[in-house]
Design a protein around this motif. Sequence first.
Motif, PDB file in Angstrom:
ATOM      1  N   ALA A   1       0.849  -1.195   0.000  1.00 19.22           N
ATOM      2  CA  ALA A   1       0.000   0.000   0.000  1.00 19.22           C
ATOM      3  C   ALA A   1       0.881   1.241   0.000  1.00 19.22           C
ATOM      4  O   ALA A   1       1.924   1.270   0.651  1.00 19.22           O
ATOM      5  CB  ALA A   1      -0.900  -0.003   1.225  1.00 19.22           C
ATOM      6  N   MET A   2       0.449   2.245  -0.740  1.00 15.50           N
ATOM      7  CA  MET A   2       1.211   3.505  -0.836  1.00 15.50           C
ATOM      8  C   MET A   2       0.244   4.686  -0.700  1.00 15.50           C
ATOM      9  O   MET A   2      -0.964   4.531  -0.778  1.00 15.50           O
ATOM     10  CB  MET A   2       1.916   3.624  -2.189  1.00 15.50           C
ATOM     11  CG  MET A   2       2.704   2.415  -2.587  1.00 15.50           C
ATOM     12  SD  MET A   2       4.454   2.552  -2.282  1.00 15.50           S
ATOM     13  CE  MET A   2       4.952   0.923  -2.866  1.00 15.50           C
ATOM     14  N   SER A   3       0.844   5.856  -0.578  1.00 12.61           N
ATOM     15  CA  SER A   3       0.044   7.066  -0.408  1.00 12.61           C
ATOM     16  C   SER A   3      -0.720   7.437  -1.683  1.00 12.61           C
ATOM     17  O   SER A   3      -1.686   8.196  -1.631  1.00 12.61           O
ATOM     18  CB  SER A   3       0.950   8.218   0.028  1.00 12.61           C
ATOM     19  OG  SER A   3       2.065   8.308  -0.841  1.00 12.61           O
ATOM     20  N   SER A   4      -0.281   6.923  -2.824  1.00 15.63           N
ATOM     21  CA  SER A   4      -0.984   7.170  -4.087  1.00 15.63           C
ATOM     22  C   SER A   4      -0.446   6.201  -5.138  1.00 15.63           C
ATOM     23  O   SER A   4       0.610   5.590  -4.941  1.00 15.63           O
ATOM     24  CB  SER A   4      -0.750   8.608  -4.579  1.00 15.63           C
ATOM     25  OG  SER A   4       0.607   8.789  -4.922  1.00 15.63           O
ATOM     26  N   ALA A   5      -1.142   6.117  -6.247  1.00 18.65           N
ATOM     27  CA  ALA A   5      -0.610   5.331  -7.368  1.00 18.65           C
ATOM     28  C   ALA A   5       0.629   6.007  -7.943  1.00 18.65           C
ATOM     29  O   ALA A   5       1.543   5.339  -8.433  1.00 18.65           O
ATOM     30  CB  ALA A   5      -1.675   5.170  -8.454  1.00 18.65           C
TER      31      ALA A   5
END
Length: 387
Positions: free
Chosen positions: A50-54
């Motif tokens: 999981a990341m803060s955005s693509a």
Amino acid sequence: MIPYGRQDITPADVEAVLQVLRSDFLTQGPAVPAFEAAVAKQVDARHALAMSSATAALHVACLALGLGAGEWLWTSPITFVASSNCALYCGAKVDFVDIDPRTYNLCPQALERKLIEARRQGRLPKIVVPVHLSGQPCDMARIYELAQEYGFKIIEDASHAIGGRYRGEPVGNGRYSDITVFSFHPVKIITTAEGGMAVTNSDVLAEKMALLRSHGITRDPAQMERESEGGWYYEQIMLGFNYRMTDVQAALGSSQLQRADAYVARRNELSARYDRLLASLPVVTPWQHPESYSGRHLYVIRLKLEEVRKTHRQVFTELREAGIGVNLHYIPVYRQPYYEKMGFAATGLCPEAEKYGQDAITLPLFPTMDEAQQDQVVMALTRILST
Ligand SMILES: *Cc1c(COP(=O)(O)O)cnc(C)c1O
């Protein structure tokens, strides 16, 4: 205004978020790994990060694959700028491959022609980023064959495509790529407000991406260069970022993910209904490859301008004036002023993409859209195209 896309937040979503807010961990707690495990399972991948955005996930994916200064990344010009900006973050160079006139995805024939030329000039790409536009999977089997032949890595930009299937298998299972990236921005299939995910079957790439997303810091003794100095000890072993997703977002994501298949089914239903209702208008409705099941993030029509007495811009403006939240996904990336300043010419590089940019319109489509709203879109379009 009927928006082109809109999130669906249920009471269960709200409850899931509240539970995290009342818990001990707002970030770096259990909700993130739970969401990662759920996405990995959904798309049949070994690892999910999981990341803060693509956008962050694309950056980290490029770095994990070793993209560096002076190297090339190629992508489709019909995409959001993030698909190519990720190369620039790494100091690498970008080039664009024209689109297929039916799917609007990166065209494997155009890719092959460009690879032959690039091999001759000694400037083959290190990474190619196929973008599953609107959620329809690219011709991944062919692109993968070319990757074997020409030695490039593949990052699938599946920002539009969670829940989609290619040859009967979920987008993201990594059969034809190294890393796949999803976006959870509110207009996409499911949302975490802001957020993204990188999935891969490679243990090595997963480990690198985990480090890069969190400052390059490890607490795993196996990865450390020195002996632990005590219980407080951690090591920074490379330069990373803070690209973490919060537990608040992950809880929303896990709750949303349970409805991903239903959302995609509803999007396909509404798209089929658009296809029927628009059949007699001077527009081209989206062609679907028989081997794929699209996430249907977008419903893009092409105006048959030779049969319409108005310009693209007039039709677009009149739809907006009629309260229809149409959009254009996208003008070719290299036509952005920033890219033109890097030396890209405004025209000529990708003729199919340029044509697309001159007659495509995205109509509203979201899972909670009802048939009355859809009828309103069709009526407005019918009226505008017939006068
Ligand atoms: C939305 C989108 C992105 C970026 O996603 P974020 O999560 O907003 O960073 C990248 N590529 C494509 C094709 C997108 O549509």
